[in-house]
Motif scaffolding. Sequence first.
Motif, PDB file in Angstrom:
ATOM      1  N   ARG A   1       2.428  42.456   6.877  1.00  0.00           N
ATOM      2  CA  ARG A   1       3.814  42.231   6.468  1.00  0.00           C
ATOM      3  C   ARG A   1       4.005  40.824   5.906  1.00  0.00           C
ATOM      4  O   ARG A   1       4.789  40.621   4.976  1.00  0.00           O
ATOM      5  CB  ARG A   1       4.655  42.432   7.731  1.00  0.00           C
ATOM      6  CG  ARG A   1       6.111  42.515   7.520  1.00  0.00           C
ATOM      7  CD  ARG A   1       6.767  43.066   8.799  1.00  0.00           C
ATOM      8  NE  ARG A   1       8.186  42.991   8.641  1.00  0.00           N
ATOM      9  CZ  ARG A   1       8.972  42.208   9.380  1.00  0.00           C
ATOM     10  NH1 ARG A   1       8.469  41.502  10.370  1.00  0.00           N
ATOM     11  NH2 ARG A   1      10.253  42.174   9.129  1.00  0.00           N
TER      12      ARG A   1
ATOM     13  N   SER B   1       9.209  47.046   7.331  1.00  0.00           N
ATOM     14  CA  SER B   1       9.897  46.683   8.572  1.00  0.00           C
ATOM     15  C   SER B   1       8.840  46.404   9.644  1.00  0.00           C
ATOM     16  O   SER B   1       7.656  46.720   9.466  1.00  0.00           O
ATOM     17  CB  SER B   1      10.813  47.828   9.024  1.00  0.00           C
ATOM     18  OG  SER B   1      10.013  48.926   9.436  1.00  0.00           O
ATOM     19  N   GLU B   2       9.270  45.830  10.770  1.00  0.00           N
ATOM     20  CA  GLU B   2       8.303  45.582  11.852  1.00  0.00           C
ATOM     21  C   GLU B   2       7.678  46.878  12.333  1.00  0.00           C
ATOM     22  O   GLU B   2       6.485  46.962  12.610  1.00  0.00           O
ATOM     23  CB  GLU B   2       8.989  44.887  13.035  1.00  0.00           C
ATOM     24  CG  GLU B   2       9.034  43.391  12.875  1.00  0.00           C
ATOM     25  CD  GLU B   2       9.696  42.716  14.070  1.00  0.00           C
ATOM     26  OE1 GLU B   2       9.353  43.073  15.212  1.00  0.00           O
ATOM     27  OE2 GLU B   2      10.560  41.862  13.841  1.00  0.00           O
ATOM     28  N   LYS B   3       8.512  47.922  12.451  1.00  0.00           N
ATOM     29  CA  LYS B   3       8.000  49.223  12.895  1.00  0.00           C
ATOM     30  C   LYS B   3       6.996  49.771  11.894  1.00  0.00           C
ATOM     31  O   LYS B   3       5.923  50.250  12.261  1.00  0.00           O
ATOM     32  CB  LYS B   3       9.204  50.167  13.060  1.00  0.00           C
ATOM     33  CG  LYS B   3       8.892  51.654  13.005  1.00  0.00           C
ATOM     34  CD  LYS B   3       8.680  52.232  14.398  1.00  0.00           C
ATOM     35  CE  LYS B   3       8.543  53.741  14.433  1.00  0.00           C
ATOM     36  NZ  LYS B   3       7.366  54.290  13.771  1.00  0.00           N
TER      37      LYS B   3
ATOM     38  N   HIS C   1       1.351  41.773  11.936  1.00  0.00           N
ATOM     39  CA  HIS C   1       1.954  40.585  11.323  1.00  0.00           C
ATOM     40  C   HIS C   1       1.346  40.347   9.934  1.00  0.00           C
ATOM     41  O   HIS C   1       2.059  40.116   8.956  1.00  0.00           O
ATOM     42  CB  HIS C   1       1.733  39.383  12.252  1.00  0.00           C
ATOM     43  CG  HIS C   1       2.461  38.140  11.849  1.00  0.00           C
ATOM     44  ND1 HIS C   1       2.491  37.019  12.631  1.00  0.00           N
ATOM     45  CD2 HIS C   1       3.173  37.827  10.739  1.00  0.00           C
ATOM     46  CE1 HIS C   1       3.204  36.068  12.020  1.00  0.00           C
ATOM     47  NE2 HIS C   1       3.622  36.537  10.866  1.00  0.00           N
TER      48      HIS C   1
ATOM     49  N   ASP D   1      -1.589  43.269  17.178  1.00  0.00           N
ATOM     50  CA  ASP D   1      -0.401  42.444  16.921  1.00  0.00           C
ATOM     51  C   ASP D   1      -0.624  41.542  15.708  1.00  0.00           C
ATOM     52  O   ASP D   1       0.269  41.366  14.871  1.00  0.00           O
ATOM     53  CB  ASP D   1      -0.049  41.618  18.169  1.00  0.00           C
ATOM     54  CG  ASP D   1      -1.219  40.775  18.682  1.00  0.00           C
ATOM     55  OD1 ASP D   1      -2.381  41.218  18.541  1.00  0.00           O
ATOM     56  OD2 ASP D   1      -0.978  39.685  19.215  1.00  0.00           O
TER      57      ASP D   1
ATOM     58  N   ARG E   1       3.673  48.081  12.192  1.00  0.00           N
ATOM     59  CA  ARG E   1       2.867  48.592  13.314  1.00  0.00           C
ATOM     60  C   ARG E   1       2.250  49.939  12.970  1.00  0.00           C
ATOM     61  O   ARG E   1       1.101  50.224  13.315  1.00  0.00           O
ATOM     62  CB  ARG E   1       3.726  48.719  14.585  1.00  0.00           C
ATOM     63  CG  ARG E   1       4.029  47.387  15.243  1.00  0.00           C
ATOM     64  CD  ARG E   1       4.528  47.561  16.674  1.00  0.00           C
ATOM     65  NE  ARG E   1       5.734  48.378  16.772  1.00  0.00           N
ATOM     66  CZ  ARG E   1       6.969  47.893  16.640  1.00  0.00           C
ATOM     67  NH1 ARG E   1       7.163  46.611  16.447  1.00  0.00           N
ATOM     68  NH2 ARG E   1       8.007  48.692  16.718  1.00  0.00           N
TER      69      ARG E   1
END
Length: 97
Positions: free
Chosen positions: A63, A80-82, A60, A56, A85
């Motif tokens: 990005r 993007s958040e995806k 973060h 996690d 990850r």
Amino acid sequence: MPQADPAAGLAAIRRVGCGSCHSIPGLSWPKGELGPALDRFGDQGMIAGRLPNRPDVLAHFVRRAPELVPGTTMPAMPLSEKEARDVAAYLYTLRSR
Ligand code: HEC
């Protein structure tokens, strides 16, 4: 990482140009040297020497690094958040064995 796709992560790494500052396996060019080489990132205990290397936190960091490490020269990146990850999942595949 659950629900993350390392292959999509490598594609995102290529698209946003992480290689301009980092040497990253899977990218033959460029191999930038401003940032640390990420060849064995999956073996490291820390991110940027001061954050715990957890999925996690890494998602973060890739990005929005300046939010976690004020003053860092690692810039925020347009993921993007995806995608973040997926990028983290790819970085965890980079191990010495
Ligand atoms: C403008 C140059 C630049 C770009 C582009 C860049 N980085 Fe970085 N990155 C850095 C620098 C410099 C550091 C060292 C930061 C510090 O220690 O404060 C760093 C640190 C890191 C670290 C921690 C490495 C370690 O050994 O702890 C990771 C992981 C990382 N970057 C991944 C990425 C990814 C993934 C991308 C693309 C989404 C990216 N970086 C794009 C410059 C960059």
